[in-house]
Write an enzyme that holds these catalytic residues in place. Structure first.
Site, PDB file in Angstrom:
ATOM      1  CG  HIS A  61      -1.900   1.096   1.255  1.00 37.59           C
ATOM      2  ND1 HIS A  61      -1.749   2.173   2.093  1.00 37.59           N
ATOM      3  CD2 HIS A  61      -3.051   1.309   0.555  1.00 37.59           C
ATOM      4  CE1 HIS A  61      -2.769   3.000   1.916  1.00 37.59           C
ATOM      5  NE2 HIS A  61      -3.578   2.498   0.990  1.00 37.59           N
ATOM      6  CG  ASP A 107      -7.052   3.663  -0.049  1.00 33.72           C
ATOM      7  OD1 ASP A 107      -5.811   3.609   0.108  1.00 33.72           O
ATOM      8  OD2 ASP A 107      -7.708   4.710   0.105  1.00 33.72           O
TER       9      ASP A 107
END
Length: 133
Positions: A61, A107
């Site tokens: 991420h 996300d």
């Protein structure tokens, strides 16, 4: 109390979206906040090698946000986006290749990864200077 609350800066909208995605994918006994200081990469910053699969989700991420930040006028921490939570998955809307879509996909991927990774209690609040080299 209310006057003091006015001095608290609002969360960027995408952080609220990301928290909602995480809540949708993780076991109900965990809160999104329990992921904020986990391993070497979950939370602010990051260094060294991820210590487990969940920490690897955060590492990916972080790198995804880093790639998004290289797009002109794209700030992944403040970028808003549209998505839908449905049938145990997350759908991101918007044109492929746009900042909003890329950040949403970052996300989405992380939240789904969290849902598929074991949370190991001893990896919360670790000594990062010792374990994350």
């Amino acid at each position: 109390f209310l006057l003091g609350a006015a001095n608290i800066p609002p969360h960027p909208l995408n952080l609220i979206n990301f928290m909602e995605m995480i809540r949708y994918t993780i076991p109900c006994e965990k809160t999104w906040g329990e992921y904020a200081d986990y391993g070497c990469y979950c939370g602010a910053g990051g260094s060294g090698r991820p210590i487990d699969a969940l920490d690897r989700c955060c590492y990916v991420h972080d790198n995804c946000y880093g790639d998004a930040a290289n797009i002109r006028d794209c700030n992944p921490k403040t970028q808003s986006y549209s998505y839908k939570l449905t049938k145990r998955t997350i759908i991101c809307y918007g044109a492929a290749g746009t900042c909003a879509r890329i950040v949403c996909d970052c996300d989405r991927t992380a939240a789904l990864c969290f849902g598929n990774s074991e949370y190991i209690e001893r990896h919360k609040n670790i000594d990062t200077k010792r374990h994350c080299r």
